[in-house]
Design a protein around this motif. Structure first.
Motif, PDB file in Angstrom:
ATOM      1  N   SER A  82     -20.192 -20.571 -36.935  1.00 15.80           N
ATOM      2  CA  SER A  82     -19.671 -19.487 -36.103  1.00 15.80           C
ATOM      3  C   SER A  82     -20.796 -18.784 -35.361  1.00 15.80           C
ATOM      4  CB  SER A  82     -18.906 -18.479 -36.956  1.00 15.80           C
ATOM      5  OG  SER A  82     -17.798 -19.082 -37.551  1.00 15.80           O
ATOM      6  N   VAL A  83     -21.882 -18.511 -36.047  1.00 19.41           N
ATOM      7  CA  VAL A  83     -23.024 -17.865 -35.397  1.00 19.41           C
ATOM      8  C   VAL A  83     -23.625 -18.780 -34.335  1.00 19.41           C
ATOM      9  CG1 VAL A  83     -25.388 -17.039 -35.784  1.00 19.41           C
ATOM     10  CG2 VAL A  83     -23.561 -16.350 -37.326  1.00 19.41           C
ATOM     11  N   ILE A  84     -23.776 -20.055 -34.657  1.00 19.66           N
ATOM     12  CA  ILE A  84     -24.315 -21.004 -33.683  1.00 19.66           C
ATOM     13  C   ILE A  84     -23.389 -21.119 -32.476  1.00 19.66           C
ATOM     14  CG2 ILE A  84     -24.810 -23.460 -33.293  1.00 19.66           C
ATOM     15  CD1 ILE A  84     -25.859 -23.512 -36.210  1.00 19.66           C
ATOM     16  N   GLY A  85     -22.093 -21.186 -32.702  1.00 20.23           N
ATOM     17  CA  GLY A  85     -21.134 -21.254 -31.597  1.00 20.23           C
ATOM     18  C   GLY A  85     -21.153 -20.007 -30.752  1.00 20.23           C
ATOM     19  N   PHE A  86     -21.265 -18.838 -31.378  1.00 19.19           N
ATOM     20  CA  PHE A  86     -21.321 -17.585 -30.627  1.00 19.19           C
ATOM     21  C   PHE A  86     -22.562 -17.533 -29.748  1.00 19.19           C
ATOM     22  CE2 PHE A  86     -22.674 -13.141 -30.312  1.00 19.19           C
ATOM     23  CZ  PHE A  86     -21.572 -12.605 -29.671  1.00 19.19           C
TER      24      PHE A  86
ATOM     25  N   PHE B 104     -35.741 -16.469 -27.368  1.00 16.72           N
ATOM     26  CA  PHE B 104     -35.663 -15.741 -28.633  1.00 16.72           C
ATOM     27  C   PHE B 104     -35.179 -14.310 -28.417  1.00 16.72           C
ATOM     28  CE2 PHE B 104     -38.677 -18.952 -30.439  1.00 16.72           C
ATOM     29  CZ  PHE B 104     -37.811 -19.390 -31.418  1.00 16.72           C
ATOM     30  N   LYS B 105     -35.561 -13.712 -27.277  1.00 23.55           N
ATOM     31  CA  LYS B 105     -35.095 -12.360 -26.976  1.00 23.55           C
ATOM     32  C   LYS B 105     -33.585 -12.375 -26.730  1.00 23.55           C
ATOM     33  CE  LYS B 105     -36.551 -10.356 -23.196  1.00 23.55           C
ATOM     34  NZ  LYS B 105     -37.306  -9.605 -22.191  1.00 23.55           N
TER      35      LYS B 105
ATOM     36  N   ASN C 247     -28.075 -11.404 -28.797  1.00 26.11           N
ATOM     37  CA  ASN C 247     -26.766 -11.923 -29.201  1.00 26.11           C
ATOM     38  C   ASN C 247     -26.461 -11.592 -30.650  1.00 26.11           C
ATOM     39  OD1 ASN C 247     -26.186 -13.028 -26.713  1.00 26.11           O
ATOM     40  ND2 ASN C 247     -27.103 -14.992 -27.214  1.00 26.11           N
ATOM     41  N   ILE C 248     -27.450 -11.714 -31.523  1.00 26.40           N
ATOM     42  CA  ILE C 248     -27.226 -11.406 -32.934  1.00 26.40           C
ATOM     43  C   ILE C 248     -26.994  -9.910 -33.123  1.00 26.40           C
ATOM     44  CG2 ILE C 248     -28.338 -11.388 -35.207  1.00 26.40           C
ATOM     45  CD1 ILE C 248     -29.566 -14.086 -34.452  1.00 26.40           C
ATOM     46  N   SER C 249     -27.746  -9.071 -32.403  1.00 22.71           N
ATOM     47  CA  SER C 249     -27.528  -7.631 -32.534  1.00 22.71           C
ATOM     48  C   SER C 249     -26.163  -7.237 -31.994  1.00 22.71           C
ATOM     49  CB  SER C 249     -28.627  -6.854 -31.818  1.00 22.71           C
ATOM     50  OG  SER C 249     -28.537  -7.035 -30.424  1.00 22.71           O
TER      51      SER C 249
ATOM     52  N   LYS D 164     -21.436  -3.869 -30.060  1.00 21.24           N
ATOM     53  CA  LYS D 164     -21.583  -3.408 -28.675  1.00 21.24           C
ATOM     54  C   LYS D 164     -22.682  -4.211 -27.998  1.00 21.24           C
ATOM     55  CE  LYS D 164     -24.650   0.342 -30.010  1.00 21.24           C
ATOM     56  NZ  LYS D 164     -24.891   1.754 -29.989  1.00 21.24           N
ATOM     57  N   PRO D 165     -22.571  -4.420 -26.688  1.00 23.79           N
ATOM     58  CA  PRO D 165     -23.561  -5.251 -26.000  1.00 23.79           C
ATOM     59  C   PRO D 165     -24.946  -4.632 -26.049  1.00 23.79           C
ATOM     60  CG  PRO D 165     -21.673  -4.817 -24.588  1.00 23.79           C
ATOM     61  CD  PRO D 165     -21.511  -3.990 -25.811  1.00 23.79           C
ATOM     62  N   ALA D 166     -25.934  -5.468 -26.289  1.00 23.74           N
ATOM     63  CA  ALA D 166     -27.325  -5.020 -26.280  1.00 23.74           C
ATOM     64  C   ALA D 166     -27.813  -4.996 -24.843  1.00 23.74           C
ATOM     65  CB  ALA D 166     -28.189  -5.953 -27.117  1.00 23.74           C
TER      66      ALA D 166
END
Length: 116
Positions: free
Chosen positions: A29-33, A76-77, A82-84, A90-92
């Motif tokens: 799920s994380v990889i797909g997101f 990486f940024k 995306n992870i945050s 809420k969007p970073a």
């Protein structure tokens, strides 16, 4: 961490299978997101080719390409953003313009053509 792993190892086999499949679902799920968020720029370019052409012309006037290390750092940024966003909901804020001040043009909505 070791105590948690030892506790999982002491569980029956069917409980360990549940943990394993839960981790598989969470990881995919994380990889797909992250994949979906990184390819959304390409989807926007496909849906709005005139904007993509303008962006391509603007990119062709740039004097030099970023180094491979800068590209890896930017990826990486993006991953961190995306992870945050996934965790906080809420969007970073990303530095999309790379520090350049640009004016944003407000595009009014257009009505869809209706067939008679």
């Amino acid at each position: 961490m070791k105590s948690l792993l030892e506790e999982i190892r002491q569980q029956p086999e069917h409980i360990r299978h549940v943990f394993m499949w839960l981790m598989v679902v969470i990881c995919f799920s994380v990889i797909g997101f992250v994949w979906f968020r990184s390819t959304s720029k390409q989807f926007v370019a496909l849906l709005h080719p005139e904007t993509a052409q303008d962006q391509a012309l603007a990119d062709s006037n740039k004097p030099k390409q970023p180094s491979p290390f800068a590209t890896i750092f930017n990826s990486f940024k993006d991953l961190q953003a995306n992870i945050s966003e996934l965790i906080s909901g809420k969007p970073a804020s990303l530095d999309i313009n790379n520090g350049q001040n640009t004016q944003t043009e407000i595009v009014p909505p257009k009505k869809l053509p209706l067939s008679d």
